[in-house]
Design an enzyme around this catalytic site. Sequence first.
Site, PDB file in Angstrom:
ATOM      1  N   ILE A   1       0.833  -1.201   0.000  1.00  0.00           N
ATOM      2  CA  ILE A   1       0.000   0.000   0.000  1.00  0.00           C
ATOM      3  C   ILE A   1       0.870   1.256   0.000  1.00  0.00           C
ATOM      4  O   ILE A   1       1.996   1.240   0.498  1.00  0.00           O
ATOM      5  CB  ILE A   1      -0.962  -0.008   1.214  1.00  0.00           C
ATOM      6  CG1 ILE A   1      -1.926   1.181   1.185  1.00  0.00           C
ATOM      7  CG2 ILE A   1      -0.219  -0.119   2.520  1.00  0.00           C
ATOM      8  CD1 ILE A   1      -3.064   1.102   2.217  1.00  0.00           C
ATOM      9  N   CYS A   2       0.315   2.325  -0.558  1.00  0.00           N
ATOM     10  CA  CYS A   2       0.914   3.659  -0.534  1.00  0.00           C
ATOM     11  C   CYS A   2       2.148   3.705  -1.442  1.00  0.00           C
ATOM     12  O   CYS A   2       2.052   3.482  -2.633  1.00  0.00           O
ATOM     13  CB  CYS A   2       1.213   4.055   0.910  1.00  0.00           C
ATOM     14  SG  CYS A   2       1.534   5.817   1.164  1.00  0.00           S
ATOM     15  N   ALA A   3       3.302   3.990  -0.888  1.00  0.00           N
ATOM     16  CA  ALA A   3       4.537   4.008  -1.670  1.00  0.00           C
ATOM     17  C   ALA A   3       5.121   2.614  -1.838  1.00  0.00           C
ATOM     18  O   ALA A   3       5.931   2.369  -2.731  1.00  0.00           O
ATOM     19  CB  ALA A   3       5.559   4.928  -1.000  1.00  0.00           C
TER      20      ALA A   3
ATOM     21  N   TYR B   1       0.624   5.413  -4.156  1.00  0.00           N
ATOM     22  CA  TYR B   1       0.505   6.807  -3.749  1.00  0.00           C
ATOM     23  C   TYR B   1       0.916   7.696  -4.923  1.00  0.00           C
ATOM     24  O   TYR B   1       1.911   7.420  -5.597  1.00  0.00           O
ATOM     25  CB  TYR B   1       1.409   7.067  -2.541  1.00  0.00           C
ATOM     26  CG  TYR B   1       1.132   8.384  -1.865  1.00  0.00           C
ATOM     27  CD1 TYR B   1       0.079   8.500  -0.965  1.00  0.00           C
ATOM     28  CD2 TYR B   1       1.909   9.495  -2.130  1.00  0.00           C
ATOM     29  CE1 TYR B   1      -0.195   9.701  -0.338  1.00  0.00           C
ATOM     30  CE2 TYR B   1       1.650  10.708  -1.502  1.00  0.00           C
ATOM     31  CZ  TYR B   1       0.598  10.800  -0.618  1.00  0.00           C
ATOM     32  OH  TYR B   1       0.337  12.001  -0.003  1.00  0.00           O
TER      33      TYR B   1
ATOM     34  N   ALA C   1      -2.623  -0.743  -3.026  1.00  0.00           N
ATOM     35  CA  ALA C   1      -3.543   0.326  -2.639  1.00  0.00           C
ATOM     36  C   ALA C   1      -2.787   1.646  -2.639  1.00  0.00           C
ATOM     37  O   ALA C   1      -1.561   1.675  -2.592  1.00  0.00           O
ATOM     38  CB  ALA C   1      -4.155   0.046  -1.277  1.00  0.00           C
TER      39      ALA C   1
END
Length: 181
Positions: free
Chosen positions: A102-104, A123, A149
């Site tokens: 998720i994210c980075a 992200y 995500a």
Amino acid sequence: MKTAYLFLATGFEEIEALTVIDMLRRAEIDVTTVSISRNLQVEGAHGVTVTADTTWVELSADDVDWLILPGGMPGTKHLGECKPLVSLLQRQAAAHKNIAAICAAPSVLGQAGLLNGYKATCYPGFEQFLNGATVTGEPVTIDRNIITANGPGAAIAFAAAIISQIAGKERAKEVTTGMML
């Protein structure tokens, strides 16, 4: 029983890690937190310190169903620099076993060559590191054995997607309903 390892590096995004841990445990899924250092205490990006269940040194990663990477900075950078973790991710992908980031953190997968031919999200600003992926821009993207995500706001949906893949959609719905979502 399905097992999952969630990796913690200094500077991890607390919401992403703790939401996933909490929701998987609510779903009665065996999730172990793993510090990538020799220290069980890992400080998040916003100063929250978490005590991991185990350290990389003590880890037995021979037969795990899920590898999960929370994002955050510089946590993602540290995850990507951990050669044993990158090697484990590559073995997991080669065995067509499950990975979630998720994210980075999806950038770790992209830079390790694990997203070739996959759809993925991350992200904003990290898309350039999703080497070989078709970037969806969606909050959560599931493509075969990889879930990605885009950030802290997607943490609940990300965790629910993991639960759905492990224990089924009904179990994921039970957990999210119990959380009044």
